[in-house]
Design an enzyme around this catalytic site. Structure first.
Site, PDB file in Angstrom:
ATOM      1  N   HIS A  61      46.134 116.701 -70.716  1.00 50.75           N
ATOM      2  CA  HIS A  61      44.950 116.609 -71.590  1.00 50.75           C
ATOM      3  C   HIS A  61      43.850 115.791 -70.944  1.00 50.75           C
ATOM      4  CE1 HIS A  61      47.183 118.480 -74.848  1.00 50.75           C
ATOM      5  NE2 HIS A  61      48.212 117.706 -74.516  1.00 50.75           N
ATOM      6  N   CYS A  85      68.903  74.838 -64.096  1.00 49.30           N
ATOM      7  CA  CYS A  85      68.467  73.480 -63.752  1.00 49.30           C
ATOM      8  C   CYS A  85      68.842  73.212 -62.297  1.00 49.30           C
ATOM      9  CB  CYS A  85      69.184  72.463 -64.629  1.00 49.30           C
ATOM     10  SG  CYS A  85      69.013  72.764 -66.375  1.00 49.30           S
ATOM     11  N   LYS A  97      52.045  96.120 -62.294  1.00 45.90           N
ATOM     12  CA  LYS A  97      52.600  95.390 -61.135  1.00 45.90           C
ATOM     13  C   LYS A  97      51.805  95.716 -59.880  1.00 45.90           C
ATOM     14  CE  LYS A  97      54.705  92.646 -62.462  1.00 45.90           C
ATOM     15  NZ  LYS A  97      54.421  92.712 -63.858  1.00 45.90           N
ATOM     16  N   LYS A 127      49.449  82.171 -63.903  1.00 46.52           N
ATOM     17  CA  LYS A 127      50.781  82.471 -64.434  1.00 46.52           C
ATOM     18  C   LYS A 127      50.775  82.424 -65.956  1.00 46.52           C
ATOM     19  CE  LYS A 127      55.049  83.538 -64.443  1.00 46.52           C
ATOM     20  NZ  LYS A 127      55.383  84.957 -64.213  1.00 46.52           N
ATOM     21  N   GLU A 156      48.127  94.274 -60.027  1.00 49.47           N
ATOM     22  CA  GLU A 156      47.905  92.814 -60.029  1.00 49.47           C
ATOM     23  C   GLU A 156      48.303  92.142 -58.726  1.00 49.47           C
ATOM     24  OE1 GLU A 156      49.997  90.438 -62.879  1.00 49.47           O
ATOM     25  OE2 GLU A 156      51.728  91.739 -62.884  1.00 49.47           O
ATOM     26  N   GLU A 200      53.983  99.486 -66.945  1.00 49.78           N
ATOM     27  CA  GLU A 200      54.381  98.248 -66.247  1.00 49.78           C
ATOM     28  C   GLU A 200      54.321  98.454 -64.738  1.00 49.78           C
ATOM     29  OE1 GLU A 200      54.613  95.300 -66.907  1.00 49.78           O
ATOM     30  OE2 GLU A 200      55.833  94.418 -65.321  1.00 49.78           O
ATOM     31  N   TRP A 229      65.763  72.656 -66.944  1.00 56.05           N
ATOM     32  CA  TRP A 229      65.141  73.819 -67.575  1.00 56.05           C
ATOM     33  C   TRP A 229      65.858  73.939 -68.911  1.00 56.05           C
ATOM     34  CZ3 TRP A 229      60.929  76.563 -66.690  1.00 56.05           C
ATOM     35  CH2 TRP A 229      60.726  77.750 -67.394  1.00 56.05           C
ATOM     36  N   ARG A 278      63.676  75.367 -60.057  1.00 56.10           N
ATOM     37  CA  ARG A 278      64.757  75.746 -60.993  1.00 56.10           C
ATOM     38  C   ARG A 278      64.511  75.187 -62.398  1.00 56.10           C
ATOM     39  NH1 ARG A 278      69.232  77.507 -58.435  1.00 56.10           N
ATOM     40  NH2 ARG A 278      70.558  76.935 -60.196  1.00 56.10           N
ATOM     41  N   ASN A 315      74.237  71.844 -64.704  1.00 58.91           N
ATOM     42  CA  ASN A 315      73.423  73.065 -64.761  1.00 58.91           C
ATOM     43  C   ASN A 315      74.326  74.150 -65.331  1.00 58.91           C
ATOM     44  OD1 ASN A 315      71.702  75.250 -64.360  1.00 58.91           O
ATOM     45  ND2 ASN A 315      72.526  75.633 -62.305  1.00 58.91           N
ATOM     46  N   GLY A 316      73.888  74.767 -66.427  1.00 62.73           N
ATOM     47  CA  GLY A 316      74.683  75.857 -67.013  1.00 62.73           C
ATOM     48  C   GLY A 316      74.603  75.806 -68.525  1.00 62.73           C
TER      49      GLY A 316
END
Ligand code: AGP
Length: 609
Positions: free
Chosen positions: A505, A2, A486, A604, A489, A482, A74, A27, A100-101
């Site tokens: 093959h 946060c 990356k 996103k 994209e 992956e 958050w 955040r 925050n935490g």
């Protein structure tokens, strides 16, 4: 993660707080709120959603004040709502606090305080702090904060105000960041520099277990024990633009570097090494099924689907239960064979991917229980699941998923230990061994990030190539996929991931000196086979970039370029191996002048089918 802010000075505090919160919105943006003193009265305004919603609640009201605190949330404990929004207040409504935490021991603290007569109005962990301060307040806010913080465990950065002491704000920190700003006759505390940069560049970074009291007269810093702290004030050289990204050029690079913290926060409070136990809240509705689950089906999209492929190796190896994985978009049209003994896992960073939400609903029509692993508290997929395991990566702004992915793999590893215990496949000693390996991961991820310069130089050699091939075996094959995703994209270069053993093959026909071949080759049981695959590529004039284990001179002598990662338990190797691949894609995209944080054609969160 946060964002918090506090201000005392000659300016009208409301715009200062709102502007500061906007600069901290990266955040978290589930809900927001401010508290300030206006004509001796404590005013509080909170709203769900972004800072804009909070501004709307304040619009047109004749308000002012020269001291206040603010918060943008958050959510970690308690869904996004006005009652869970910060600031939180004590029973009398005279003390306000933002945090925050994660307070790990908030449940027993809340029970004890409730028993002592305190009335709670939210589901958050944070609220226990303000009631502890109320319990210990005897005319001195700083002393009450000091005594309260001695009772909490976990991570915190707080700012507190009291109507009875209208000139001071008390800040404190442990694990979560808190920065003090020194202006001309004005002083601030905030989670991060962006919130300060409009008022001052002179800052002091609080350290763990320190308390800062700001007033119009200045700043006093002491330890939790009360000893004075004398530390030099630093000057921040950043431009306001750089400040938004914490000094990084792009959010994606910032988020790649946040991975050790994201992994650490996802583990925090969920284990006992001594007992060899894993604690996952949010699993109550599926607990009784776990010992008897006969099959797992995992559904996701994109990078999250790669996480399910890694999970298949983890869960089958550690829990001895058959695992099937499927693209969410394919799952519902497969007419899947499901029954109530099948547990479905839905993996999603945003928790809003419609393909995965629809797959989850399809599973439920077959009587399956669904556990989701998501990064956004209260998201649609979380709300419609029977069980939820949150990743605590914080908001991921870059469209290309990085820290959320490694946090997902961390959460899946925790779940594998959790399930293995309940199915009787993992005894205490084995869980302790696997847990010990996991607890070393954040530090090993920090060490892996040191490969950045090597990778940046490699990207300079290859950024103009038109095709890449990524190869991996076993649990690392999904990381080859992956790495290819990356690169595709964000740099728009064609790339594909392939099982290394499968290359002969067909794809081996593609090998030539123009197409770099990135090979994931950590020292594990497939190492000898990977070396043979590398020879196959080299024999056909291919150029090989290997990601291998530090000290593996045999591997490094056989390839054209290499990046070394620390030695690690093979179950956790994917989490380290993906980091250089993220950096390779990032630096190539930057060299190509691409829009790294918002690549063309992408979003996103894909909320259409
Ligand atoms: C990952 O870099 C991509 N942005 C994309 O593949 C993403 O992983 C996919 O759309 C799934 O999103 P989710 O995790 O939010 O469900």
């Amino acid at each position: 993660m946060c964002g918090i802010i506090g201000y005392v000075g000659p300016k009208n505090v409301i715009p200062v707080l709102l502007d500061g919160l906007k600069r901290l919105e990266y955040r978290g943006y589930d809900s927001a709120g401010i508290a300030f003193l206006h004509q001796g009265e404590l005013q509080i305004s909170r709203s769900v959603g972004k800072i804009k919603e909070l501004e709307n609640t304040l619009w047109g009201r004749d308000l002012g004040g020269d001291i206040g605190i603010g918060h943008t949330r958050w959510a970690t404990h308690g869904r996004p709502s006005e009652e869970n929004a910060h600031p939180h207040v004590d029973c009398a409504g005279e003390i306000v606090l933002v945090h925050n935490g994660i307070i790990e021991n908030y449940v027993p603290l809340k029970e004890k305080l409730t028993g002592e007569g305190h009335r709670f109005t939210s589901d958050t962990d944070t609220e226990v702090i303000v009631h502890l301060i109320e319990k210990y307040l005897e005319g001195d806010l700083e002393e009450a904060v000091r005594r309260a913080l001695r009772e909490v465990s976990g991570a915190y950065a707080i700012a507190a105000m009291w109507k009875g002491d209208p000139d001071r704000i008390v800040g404190a920190k442990c694990s979560s960041p808190l920065v003090v700003g020194f202006g001309e006759g004005e002083f601030l505390v905030a989670s991060d520099i962006p919130a300060l940069i409009g008022h001052t560049r002179n800052v002091l970074f609080l350290e763990d277990h320190e308390i800062a009291v700001i007033s119009r007269e200045g700043v006093e810093v002491t330890t939790l024990e009360g000893d004075p702290v004398h530390r030099t004030v630093e000057q921040i050289p950043w431009s306001p633009i750089l400040v938004e990204k914490g000094g990084y050029k792009h959010f994606m690079l910032k988020e790649i570097y946040e991975q050790p913290r994201a992994i650490r926060d996802t583990i925090l409070g969920r284990y006992s090494l001594e007992a060899g136990e894993i604690y996952l809240d949010g699993m109550e509705a599926v607990e009784e099924l776990l010992p008897f689950v006969q099959r797992l089906v995992l559904v996701a999209c994109g990078t999250s689907w790669h996480a399910t492929l890694v999970a298949k190796f983890l869960l089958e190896s550690l829990c001895r239960v058959p695992v099937e994985v499927d693209y969410s978009s394919e799952f519902r049209y497969r007419d899947p064979i499901l029954n109530p003994e099948t547990l479905v896992l839905a993996i999603s960073q945003s928790g809003e991917t419609l393909d995965t939400l629809v797959a989850l609903r399809e599973a439920k029509t077959h009587g399956c229980r669904v556990v989701s692993i998501v990064n956004v508290v209260g998201s649609s997929i979380a709300r419609e699941s029977d069980g939820v395991i949150y990743t605590y990566a914080g908001p991921e702004i870059g469209v290309a998923s990085t820290k959320a992915f490694t946090a997902q793999l961390t959460a899946l590893y925790l779940f594998a230990l959790y399930l293995g215990r309940r199915k009787g496949c993992l005894d205490t000693a084995r869980v302790q061994e696997l847990l010990a390996a996991l607890l070393r991961l954040p530090q090993l991820a920090e060490e892996t990030l040191q490969c950045d310069d090597v990778v940046e130089r490699l990207s300079h050699l290859f950024y103009q190539r038109s095709d890449f091939l990524f190869l991996g075996r076993g649990i690392n094959y999904p990381i080859a996929l992956e790495g290819a995703l990356k690169l595709k994209e964000i740099s728009y270069i064609h790339a594909e991931g392939y099982p290394a053993g499968e290359m002969k093959h067909g794809p081996i026909a593609l090998i030539d000196a123009q197409m770099p071949v990135v090979v994931l080759a950590p020292q594990d049981r497939t190492h000898a086979k990977i070396l043979a695959n590398i020879q196959e590529v080299k024999a056909r004039g291919g150029v090989v970039i290997a990601m291998g284990t530090q000290g593996d001179t045999d591997l490094f002598s056989r390839v054209d370029h290499h990046v070394a990662i620390p030695a690690i338990n093979p179950h956790l190797a994917p989490i380290l191996l993906v980091i250089p691949l993220q950096l390779l894609a990032y630096h190539i995209a930057v060299h190509k002048g691409c829009d790294v944080d918002q690549p063309r054609n992408l979003a996103k969160s894909v909320t259409v089918e």
